[in-house]
Every structure is written in C-alpha cells, then in structure tokens.
Write a protein that holds these residues in place. Structure first.
Motif, mmCIF file in Angstrom:
data_model
loop_
_atom_site.group_PDB
_atom_site.id
_atom_site.type_symbol
_atom_site.label_atom_id
_atom_site.label_comp_id
_atom_site.label_asym_id
_atom_site.label_seq_id
_atom_site.Cartn_x
_atom_site.Cartn_y
_atom_site.Cartn_z
ATOM 1 N N ALA A 157 34.838 45.346 -15.542
ATOM 2 C CA ALA A 157 34.566 44.039 -16.581
ATOM 3 C C ALA A 157 35.948 43.773 -17.237
ATOM 4 O O ALA A 157 36.401 42.284 -17.033
ATOM 5 C CB ALA A 157 33.100 43.767 -16.700
ATOM 6 N N CYS A 198 38.492 43.175 -14.742
ATOM 7 C CA CYS A 198 38.471 41.436 -14.142
ATOM 8 C C CYS A 198 38.765 40.373 -14.918
ATOM 9 O O CYS A 198 39.195 39.717 -14.673
ATOM 10 C CB CYS A 198 36.817 41.194 -13.591
ATOM 11 S SG CYS A 198 36.270 39.924 -12.717
ATOM 12 N N GLN A 199 38.239 40.934 -16.681
ATOM 13 C CA GLN A 199 38.427 39.559 -17.371
ATOM 14 C C GLN A 199 40.373 39.065 -17.331
ATOM 15 O O GLN A 199 40.318 38.063 -17.257
ATOM 16 C CB GLN A 199 37.992 39.969 -18.563
ATOM 17 C CG GLN A 199 38.321 38.289 -19.775
ATOM 18 C CD GLN A 199 36.817 37.770 -19.002
ATOM 19 O OE1 GLN A 199 36.423 37.473 -18.081
ATOM 20 N NE2 GLN A 199 37.861 36.082 -19.233
ATOM 21 N N CYS A 232 37.712 37.107 -14.219
ATOM 22 C CA CYS A 232 36.643 37.273 -13.695
ATOM 23 C C CYS A 232 36.310 36.270 -13.009
ATOM 24 O O CYS A 232 35.419 35.777 -12.214
ATOM 25 C CB CYS A 232 35.938 37.366 -14.651
ATOM 26 S SG CYS A 232 35.350 39.116 -13.342
ATOM 27 N N TYR A 251 40.149 40.629 -9.044
ATOM 28 C CA TYR A 251 40.520 41.766 -9.863
ATOM 29 C C TYR A 251 42.409 41.896 -9.259
ATOM 30 O O TYR A 251 43.525 42.519 -9.516
ATOM 31 C CB TYR A 251 40.300 42.891 -9.030
ATOM 32 C CG TYR A 251 38.663 43.388 -9.361
ATOM 33 C CD1 TYR A 251 38.738 44.335 -10.897
ATOM 34 C CD2 TYR A 251 38.048 42.788 -8.826
ATOM 35 C CE1 TYR A 251 37.804 44.358 -11.320
ATOM 36 C CE2 TYR A 251 36.838 43.654 -9.311
ATOM 37 C CZ TYR A 251 36.792 44.219 -10.445
ATOM 38 O OH TYR A 251 35.411 44.117 -11.084
ATOM 39 N N LYS A 258 32.133 40.877 -5.314
ATOM 40 C CA LYS A 258 33.519 41.800 -5.868
ATOM 41 C C LYS A 258 32.824 43.701 -5.152
ATOM 42 O O LYS A 258 34.065 44.572 -6.208
ATOM 43 C CB LYS A 258 33.428 41.570 -7.375
ATOM 44 C CG LYS A 258 33.866 40.402 -8.240
ATOM 45 C CD LYS A 258 33.704 41.054 -9.928
ATOM 46 C CE LYS A 258 31.898 40.846 -10.403
ATOM 47 N NZ LYS A 258 32.384 41.161 -11.360
#
Length: 153
Positions: free
Chosen positions: A43, A46-47, A52, A66, A92
C-alpha cells in the motif's frame, strides 16, 4: 542462523526457477509466498507511485496504480494476459502478484547479504532499483525517503 537459512533458501530459490523469471502459480513454493512483503508495504508503494489511483491505466511506459513498466512486468514473470491488462486495471491483484514475483527472485540473495529477515525498506528499495546492486543507490535512498514521508516505515 539467519545466514544459514538465507543460504539454504537462496539455493532453493535459485534451483527452483533456473531459466524462469518466476514460478508457476500452481507450484508448491510460489513466488507470491517467497516475497513476504506485507499488504501495508504494498500500500505504501502504491501511495508513492500514484496516490494509489486505481483508475490511472497506462501512460507512456508505465501502467496502473503501481506504475509498472513492461520490463518490470516481464521480470516479474509476465503474469496475466499481457502487461497492460495485468498492471493497468483497477483490480490491483495481478500487479501485486507481479511485484511479489519480482521481489521473490531476490529473497535468497538479500537474506544471505543482510543475514536477517527482510523489512519493508528492503522490499521498497528492491522494487524501485533492483536487487543488491541497486538497492543501495542514491535513487533507492530518495525513493525510500518518499515512502517514509508517506507515513510508512
């Protein structure tokens, strides 16, 4: 103890996929299990990559939340129908499996080198810059600082 475990694991990983970039998903020891990256660490990646944003799709040479390149996807085992379908869709799962497969290829060498269990920082650095050669680069340092600034450690 960890050094011996890492050496054994490294040999097992190396011999398990000679000539392949990833294990088949139906194998006993899959690449998804080898890379014990946490959902929280995924996560964080992703951020940093896209906020994300699961609606991002593909732009230029990167796809999805990603921001996975076609070369990274290929190195991660070419999972799914194709690069854009796997990494550029709102679900995802395939992209995360690609990341786990890519990281799973580096587990043995990393454990042997570090002599300890791997942390989110190790995974983040390898994800961004490659294996042992890239993970200590200035680029990996900057990327890790970005992940930390996003509230991950």
């Amino acid at each position: 103890m960890y050094l011996l475990l890492g050496l054994v694991l490294g040999i097992m990983l190396w011999s398990a996929h000679l000539g392949e970039s990833c294990w088949a998903p139906d194998s006993t020891q899959s690449c998804f299990e080898a890379a014990a990256i946490t959902n929280q660490c995924l996560a964080c990646i992703c951020q940093v990559e896209s906020g994300c944003d699961t609606s991002r799709g593909c732009t230029a040479n990167k796809c999805g939340p990603y921001q996975i390149t076609s070369a990274y996807w290929a190195a991660g085992g070419s999972i799914g129908a194709d690069w854009e379908t796997c990494t550029g869709v709102p679900d995802k799962t395939c992209a995360e499996d690609t990341i786990k497969c890519y990281l799973g290829q580096h587990v043995g060498a990393l454990i042997v080198h570090h002599g300890r269990l791997l942390t989110c920082e190790d995974w983040v650095r390898v994800h961004h810059a490659g294996g042992l050669d890239g993970m200590n680069s200035a680029s990996a340092d900057a990327y890790w600082r970005s992940v930390q600034a996003a509230g991950c450690s």
